[in-house]
Design a protein around this motif. Sequence first.
Motif, PDB file in Angstrom:
ATOM      1  N   ASN A  48      68.105  40.492  63.193  1.00 12.15           N
ATOM      2  CA  ASN A  48      68.091  40.483  61.746  1.00 12.15           C
ATOM      3  C   ASN A  48      69.485  40.521  61.133  1.00 12.15           C
ATOM      4  N   GLY A  49      70.530  40.562  62.000  1.00  6.63           N
ATOM      5  CA  GLY A  49      71.891  40.424  61.510  1.00  6.63           C
ATOM      6  C   GLY A  49      72.596  41.706  61.148  1.00  6.63           C
TER       7      GLY A  49
ATOM      8  N   ARG B 257      67.003  47.995  60.838  1.00 11.47           N
ATOM      9  CA  ARG B 257      67.196  46.545  60.801  1.00 11.47           C
ATOM     10  C   ARG B 257      66.040  45.840  60.111  1.00 11.47           C
ATOM     11  N   PHE B 258      64.816  46.255  60.427  1.00 12.90           N
ATOM     12  CA  PHE B 258      63.663  45.639  59.764  1.00 12.90           C
ATOM     13  C   PHE B 258      63.645  45.974  58.272  1.00 12.90           C
ATOM     14  N   GLU B 259      64.013  47.203  57.938  1.00 11.27           N
ATOM     15  CA  GLU B 259      64.025  47.582  56.520  1.00 11.27           C
ATOM     16  C   GLU B 259      65.114  46.833  55.761  1.00 11.27           C
ATOM     17  N   SER B 260      66.239  46.558  56.432  1.00  9.91           N
ATOM     18  CA  SER B 260      67.344  45.884  55.739  1.00  9.91           C
ATOM     19  C   SER B 260      66.994  44.455  55.351  1.00  9.91           C
ATOM     20  N   VAL B 261      66.104  43.821  56.117  1.00  5.47           N
ATOM     21  CA  VAL B 261      65.711  42.441  55.797  1.00  5.47           C
ATOM     22  C   VAL B 261      64.321  42.371  55.170  1.00  5.47           C
ATOM     23  N   ARG B 262      63.702  43.570  55.009  1.00  3.07           N
ATOM     24  CA  ARG B 262      62.390  43.669  54.358  1.00  3.07           C
ATOM     25  C   ARG B 262      61.349  42.775  55.026  1.00  3.07           C
ATOM     26  N   ARG B 263      61.330  42.879  56.344  1.00  5.34           N
ATOM     27  CA  ARG B 263      60.356  42.119  57.124  1.00  5.34           C
ATOM     28  C   ARG B 263      59.510  43.092  57.941  1.00  5.34           C
TER      29      ARG B 263
ATOM     30  N   ASP C  50      48.493  46.822  60.159  1.00  8.58           N
ATOM     31  CA  ASP C  50      48.344  47.632  58.952  1.00  8.58           C
ATOM     32  C   ASP C  50      49.088  48.959  59.053  1.00  8.58           C
ATOM     33  N   GLY C  51      49.789  49.169  60.164  1.00  4.21           N
ATOM     34  CA  GLY C  51      50.513  50.422  60.353  1.00  4.21           C
ATOM     35  C   GLY C  51      51.947  50.348  59.869  1.00  4.21           C
ATOM     36  N   THR C  52      52.771  51.226  60.406  1.00  2.00           N
ATOM     37  CA  THR C  52      54.180  51.296  60.025  1.00  2.00           C
ATOM     38  C   THR C  52      55.035  50.486  61.000  1.00  2.00           C
ATOM     39  N   ILE C  53      56.307  50.340  60.647  1.00  4.28           N
ATOM     40  CA  ILE C  53      57.252  49.677  61.550  1.00  4.28           C
ATOM     41  C   ILE C  53      57.315  50.422  62.884  1.00  4.28           C
ATOM     42  N   LEU C  54      57.323  51.748  62.820  1.00  7.08           N
ATOM     43  CA  LEU C  54      57.368  52.545  64.057  1.00  7.08           C
ATOM     44  C   LEU C  54      56.132  52.312  64.922  1.00  7.08           C
ATOM     45  N   ASP C  55      54.992  52.099  64.300  1.00 10.55           N
ATOM     46  CA  ASP C  55      53.783  51.779  65.059  1.00 10.55           C
ATOM     47  C   ASP C  55      53.965  50.475  65.823  1.00 10.55           C
TER      48      ASP C  55
END
Length: 318
Positions: A4-5, A132-138, A145-150
């Motif tokens: 994600n850069g 990283r996922f939060e920074s690119v909002r993906r 339907d869970g969280t990124i950590l899931d």
Amino acid sequence: MNDNGTDETDETTVTTGDQAAAPGETGDSAQAGIPELVIISGMSGAGRSTAAKCLEDLGWFVVDNLPPALIPTMVELGARSQGNVARIAVVVDVRGRRFFDNLKESLADLKEKGVPRRIVFLEASDNSLVARFESVRRPHPLQGDGTILDGIAAERDLLRELRGDADLVIDTSSLNVHELRAKMDAQFAGGEEPELRATVMSFGYKYGLPVDADLVVDCRFLPNPHWVPELRQFTGLNEDVAQYVFNQPGAKEFLNGYAELMHLVTEGYRREGKRYVTIAVGCTGGKHRSVAMSERLARRLASDGIETVVVHRDMGRE
């Protein structure tokens, strides 16, 4: 460093050692024109696309998200190319969920056919991947339907066996794009492939164990130069600090003993076709003892003909 850069930091130093011909690249395999194969996999967001791009820039034929069942077919096509496709890199990831179970069968097929292959696994900490996922909002490809950590936990579980079979594991938690490219260049650039490449990494236990270590060496039994006022500000790269460390009882014996142990281990790695090993050398803060020991151990490995990269993960972090 990640798909994600996101940019982070690390410190890499010297590359040394003599190169030797790689196993599997002489004799029948070479005569049959079987291409060299690298499989790139790992955690989403850990830097697979950057690693693949690096190999592409080095002249590899790169295929992204190829279904694992088609890997043997790709190798066969490369073998028929009359040398035009001599090196193939395949990116395998969870985007091909329904194909991923076929990877084990494909690897067994390649082994049966005598195709030399290497697996590069890109790893990163949960905190780094979430950021990283939060920074690119993906969303993570497996979070549903869970969280990124899931999603990260599900992916780790799916990839656990592949990570265990990997020839090279790279932790990108504290690497930026340029540093990951440097690591890939150190492993894959150049002419003939050496029989074995070693990364000797100093680290501080207070910052956690390196997740990509094959072997861990603990130097905390030696007196800490941190408590010597005239040495505290320096690192293990300083000659006075290094002399202090190796003048301590047991330091030279420890280095000699571990170098002898590594001779036995590396010979076994070569026989088994393992071409990469990461040796993590730790002390409390990763500044003095582990740095000095890593530098000296790397020199010993290089003198044995092992191409060696030294990384000081935590030096300068305090």
